[in-house]
Design an enzyme around this catalytic site. Structure first.
Site, PDB file in Angstrom:
ATOM      1  N   HIS A   1      36.850  23.970  35.871  1.00  0.00           N
ATOM      2  CA  HIS A   1      37.970  24.909  35.961  1.00  0.00           C
ATOM      3  C   HIS A   1      38.761  24.739  37.252  1.00  0.00           C
ATOM      4  O   HIS A   1      39.978  24.555  37.207  1.00  0.00           O
ATOM      5  CB  HIS A   1      37.478  26.358  35.864  1.00  0.00           C
ATOM      6  CG  HIS A   1      38.550  27.359  36.183  1.00  0.00           C
ATOM      7  ND1 HIS A   1      39.461  27.776  35.244  1.00  0.00           N
ATOM      8  CD2 HIS A   1      38.870  27.995  37.345  1.00  0.00           C
ATOM      9  CE1 HIS A   1      40.305  28.633  35.815  1.00  0.00           C
ATOM     10  NE2 HIS A   1      39.963  28.786  37.087  1.00  0.00           N
TER      11      HIS A   1
ATOM     12  N   HIS B   1      50.730  62.530  41.975  1.00  0.00           N
ATOM     13  CA  HIS B   1      52.090  62.093  41.664  1.00  0.00           C
ATOM     14  C   HIS B   1      53.001  62.052  42.890  1.00  0.00           C
ATOM     15  O   HIS B   1      54.161  61.649  42.772  1.00  0.00           O
ATOM     16  CB  HIS B   1      52.712  63.008  40.604  1.00  0.00           C
ATOM     17  CG  HIS B   1      52.212  62.759  39.220  1.00  0.00           C
ATOM     18  ND1 HIS B   1      50.876  62.726  38.903  1.00  0.00           N
ATOM     19  CD2 HIS B   1      52.881  62.516  38.055  1.00  0.00           C
ATOM     20  CE1 HIS B   1      50.739  62.482  37.617  1.00  0.00           C
ATOM     21  NE2 HIS B   1      51.934  62.342  37.079  1.00  0.00           N
TER      22      HIS B   1
ATOM     23  N   GLU C   1      54.375  50.558  32.898  1.00  0.00           N
ATOM     24  CA  GLU C   1      55.118  50.246  34.130  1.00  0.00           C
ATOM     25  C   GLU C   1      55.015  48.778  34.506  1.00  0.00           C
ATOM     26  O   GLU C   1      56.010  48.144  34.883  1.00  0.00           O
ATOM     27  CB  GLU C   1      54.602  51.110  35.288  1.00  0.00           C
ATOM     28  CG  GLU C   1      54.880  52.592  35.135  1.00  0.00           C
ATOM     29  CD  GLU C   1      53.787  53.328  34.381  1.00  0.00           C
ATOM     30  OE1 GLU C   1      53.877  54.557  34.240  1.00  0.00           O
ATOM     31  OE2 GLU C   1      52.820  52.655  33.935  1.00  0.00           O
TER      32      GLU C   1
ATOM     33  N   ILE D   1      35.890  29.869  28.395  1.00  0.00           N
ATOM     34  CA  ILE D   1      35.337  29.635  29.731  1.00  0.00           C
ATOM     35  C   ILE D   1      36.176  30.371  30.770  1.00  0.00           C
ATOM     36  O   ILE D   1      37.412  30.347  30.726  1.00  0.00           O
ATOM     37  CB  ILE D   1      35.297  28.122  30.063  1.00  0.00           C
ATOM     38  CG1 ILE D   1      34.291  27.402  29.169  1.00  0.00           C
ATOM     39  CG2 ILE D   1      34.961  27.899  31.533  1.00  0.00           C
ATOM     40  CD1 ILE D   1      32.837  27.780  29.437  1.00  0.00           C
TER      41      ILE D   1
ATOM     42  N   HIS E   1      42.922  22.517  39.570  1.00  0.00           N
ATOM     43  CA  HIS E   1      42.284  22.951  38.327  1.00  0.00           C
ATOM     44  C   HIS E   1      42.523  21.903  37.236  1.00  0.00           C
ATOM     45  O   HIS E   1      43.514  21.973  36.508  1.00  0.00           O
ATOM     46  CB  HIS E   1      42.858  24.294  37.882  1.00  0.00           C
ATOM     47  CG  HIS E   1      42.680  25.392  38.885  1.00  0.00           C
ATOM     48  ND1 HIS E   1      43.452  25.487  40.023  1.00  0.00           N
ATOM     49  CD2 HIS E   1      41.810  26.433  38.918  1.00  0.00           C
ATOM     50  CE1 HIS E   1      43.073  26.552  40.716  1.00  0.00           C
ATOM     51  NE2 HIS E   1      42.076  27.138  40.074  1.00  0.00           N
TER      52      HIS E   1
END
Length: 663
Positions: free
Chosen positions: A264, A473, A411, A192, A33
């Site tokens: 990129h 859960h 979390e 971008i 990159h």
């Protein structure tokens, strides 16, 4: 403005050195990159040549600034900087071998592979969220040991993708709430993404978002070194975390590709590399840095040597030196291990019937009273996870002497922040949530394991035993998912004694994270022996030997261990079948034992595994001549006892399976 003055021409040369090391390495690897390093080279040059406090000759200097490349795909920016600044291991040969087997220059920065890499990044947003943990750890260590020993900053380069990831919201909200004023984020605002312009997928006003979270916010031309310098100097003085939006051009300097997604994630190509050399006036061969530019970067690498020497003097003269060094070394007082041994014997003597989350809290009461290294927290479930103990004051903005963090309903952000805290050093973080919400924390938990960090995850309500909250859960597949993760130790203790043993194990495993899977419902204490040995350190052991030749072995974990014991007793009394009961609190530790030990524990006859979760993975112990009693679907909303009956996780079911496999 900074005290360091660099001419515009020299700045351009230094920035172009970064650009072309990145361009040439990506071209040589034929992958990578280049766009981000080319676009952020000016910002990085100002930061490292004028502001950041480091010593490449001592990369582990405790009071160094931390730099996190959250946009980890632009790793060649980091590697180029480390080479130019003088990190000994980052040789030019390593840059030439970018992305190759055995090189320290991996596709994304990986902690532990190269000096100066503070954290593994690549999954976007993780670096930013871990940096929040680093900045928090700095403030907490400073509150404990004082500014003479702890006084540094955390710097982050983040991209558009980092700010689009959901974890970024959790991270910036927590940092703003705690007013972490030693944290500065330099946003590569190039508009971008891989798919094209960011307008394809987002309309968020990031400046307003950060302001709303309590951050100091500035915008700057990311290619104007003096403006960048001024913005950084202003950020350092801000009484809250700071965002600097650096408006840059991805692939800066490329005549035909700059400002496009084409730079990129792919090499520029030979023709465009030549055109970029011509456009930026870089006449040097690949991987060649002219002497005057190399010298300028060497000077930048040595800019903080006086600060380093001053810190060494303060450290040597400090009355807190031994305590500080012990904290950084993760050294607990010997009292901790004595007190845990005493607690285990107390549980055996008193035989309490407790939910394992409750015995965990009692164990934490002992741990947190014996060592100051543990830092606790919960993702808004303190009263359910039972992670706070009597010794712990809470951490809040400007009040960092506490040892308990209210992470909020974050979390993922909690897990990533704990990674940053562990990486910073000086503490052992643990954080609580429900086991089912390991799904939310998973990305950061994987990095805990990948980086080998001692982060302890306290995950309660670990089965259908949580009852009426229902299948949303009730974890089913989660233990299998966690056990499938390399270098992650998953403990599911079966009684109070095993809880204390599992906590001791988690505190002794310093090169990996641990998960403690704990119950909502009560379970009896099963261990009664006088021995003070920590049986859980072996991962699995024989809890009950039948006293005659085994007919079957029942392997169980967690609250199902008591069920297995009852089934073994019924098998003998009613059917004359001799069943051994094996407790398997940690498969990972059991797999580390030698084959002889494993065979002694498991026996050679038929085996049944019992766990109120998915059976995936238990085949390694039961395949060919055994069975599994557990879950093969999602749960239901009902009282726990009804659920165990409904799903056939009962003494009668285990007895029936044992009779079947024994015939």
């Amino acid at each position: 403005m900074s005290e360091t003055s660099i001419s515009r021409d020299l700045h351009n040369d230094m920035a172009n050195a970064i650009r072309f090391l990145a361009i040439d390495a990506v071209q040589a690897a034929n992958s990578g990159h280049p766009g981000m390093p080319m676009g952020m080279a000016d910002v990085a040059t100002v930061l490292f040549a004028r502001h950041i406090k480091i010593n490449p000759s001592d990369p582990a200097w405790p009071d160094r600034d931390r730099f996190v490349l959250s946009a980890g795909h632009g790793s060649m920016l980091h590697y180029a900087l480390n080479h130019l600044l003088g990190y000994a291991d980052m040789t030019m040969d390593q840059l030439r071998r970018f992305r190759q087997m055995g090189a320290i220059t991996a596709g994304h920065p990986e902690y532990g592979m190269a000096s100066g890499i503070e954290t593994t990044t690549g999954p976007l947003g993780q670096g930013l969220a871990s940096a929040v943990g680093m900045a928090l750890a700095e403030r907490m260590m400073a509150a404990r040991f004082g500014a003479p020993l702890v006084d540094h900053r955390t710097w982050v380069i983040a991209g558009d993708g980092c700010l689009q990831e959901g974890i970024s919201h959790e991270a910036i909200d927590l940092a703003g709430h705690l007013r972490l004023d030693r944290l500065t984020v330099l946003w590569d605002d190039n508009s971008i993404s891989i798919d094209g312009g960011t307008e394809l997928s987002t309309s968020t006003n990031q400046l307003s978002r950060f302001r709303a979270a309590g951050w100091h916010v500035q915008t700057v031309d990311g290619h104007d070194p003096e403006a960048i310098d001024k913005a950084i100097s202003t950020a350092v003085k801000a009484p809250r975390p700071s965002l600097i939006a650096c408006k840059t051009t991805i692939g800066y300097g490329s005549p035909n590709l700059a400002g496009t997604a084409k730079t990129h994630g792919a090499p520029l190509g030979a023709d465009e590399v030549a055109a970029t050399r011509a456009a930026l006036g870089w006449t040097h061969d690949p991987f060649v840095i002219p002497e005057h530019i190399a010298k300028a970067w060497n000077t930048a690498g040595q800019r903080s040597l006086n600060a380093y020497a001053d810190w060494q003097s303060r450290h040597g003269a400090s009355r807190k030196m031994k305590q500080f060094d012990a904290a950084l070394g993760g050294v607990h007082p010997q009292r901790l291990w004595r007190d845990l041994k005493t607690l285990r014997q107390q549980f055996k003597a008193e035989q309490p019937k407790l939910a394992t989350r409750q015995s965990s809290q009692q164990t934490l009461e002992v741990i947190n009273g014996a060592t100051a290294l543990t830092i606790g927290g919960s993702a808004d479930l303190t009263g359910s996870n039972l992670t706070r103990t009597s010794q712990m004051e809470s951490v809040s903005a400007r009040k960092f002497k506490g040892r308990y963090i209210y992470f909020g309903v974050r979390e993922h952000g909690m897990a990533a922040a704990m990674n940053g805290m562990a990486l910073h050093g000086g503490m052992v973080p643990y954080g609580g949530t429900f086991l089912v919400f390991s799904d939310y924390a998973r990305g950061a938990m994987r990095l805990s394991a990948l980086m080998g960090q001692q982060v302890i995850y306290v995950m309660t309500h670990d089965s259908i035993g949580l009852g009426e909250d229902g299948p949303t859960h009730q974890p089913v597949e989660h233990l299998a998912m966690l056990r499938a993760t390399p270098n992650l130790y998953v403990f599911r203790p079966g009684d109070a004694v095993e809880v204390a043993e599992s906590w001791e194990a988690a505190l002794t495993i310093t090169n990996a994270p641990s998960v403690l899977s704990l119950s909502r419902q009560a379970t009896p204490t099963l261990r009664r022996e006088n021995s003070t040995l920590n049986q859980s350190l072996k991962g699995g052991y024989v809890l009950i030997e039948p006293g005659a030749k085994r007919d079957v072995t029942i392997i169980a974990t967690g609250t199902e261990l008591a069920l297995a014991v009852e089934a073994a007793e019924k098998l003998k009394a009613d059917h004359g079948i001799h069943a051994a009961v094996v407790s398997m609190p940690c498969q990972e530790l059991f797999e580390q034992q030698d084959l002889t030990y494993q065979e002694i524990v498991l026996g050679f006859g038929p085996r049944i595994a019992v766990e109120a979760a998915s059976g995936f993975g238990w085949e390694r112990y039961t395949s060919g001549f055994g069975a599994f009693v557990g879950m093969n679907s999602f749960g239901e909303s009902a009282p726990a006892s009804d659920l165990y009956q409904h799903f056939g996780i009962t003494v009668e079911a285990v007895v029936a399976k044992a009779i079947d496999v024994s015939n």
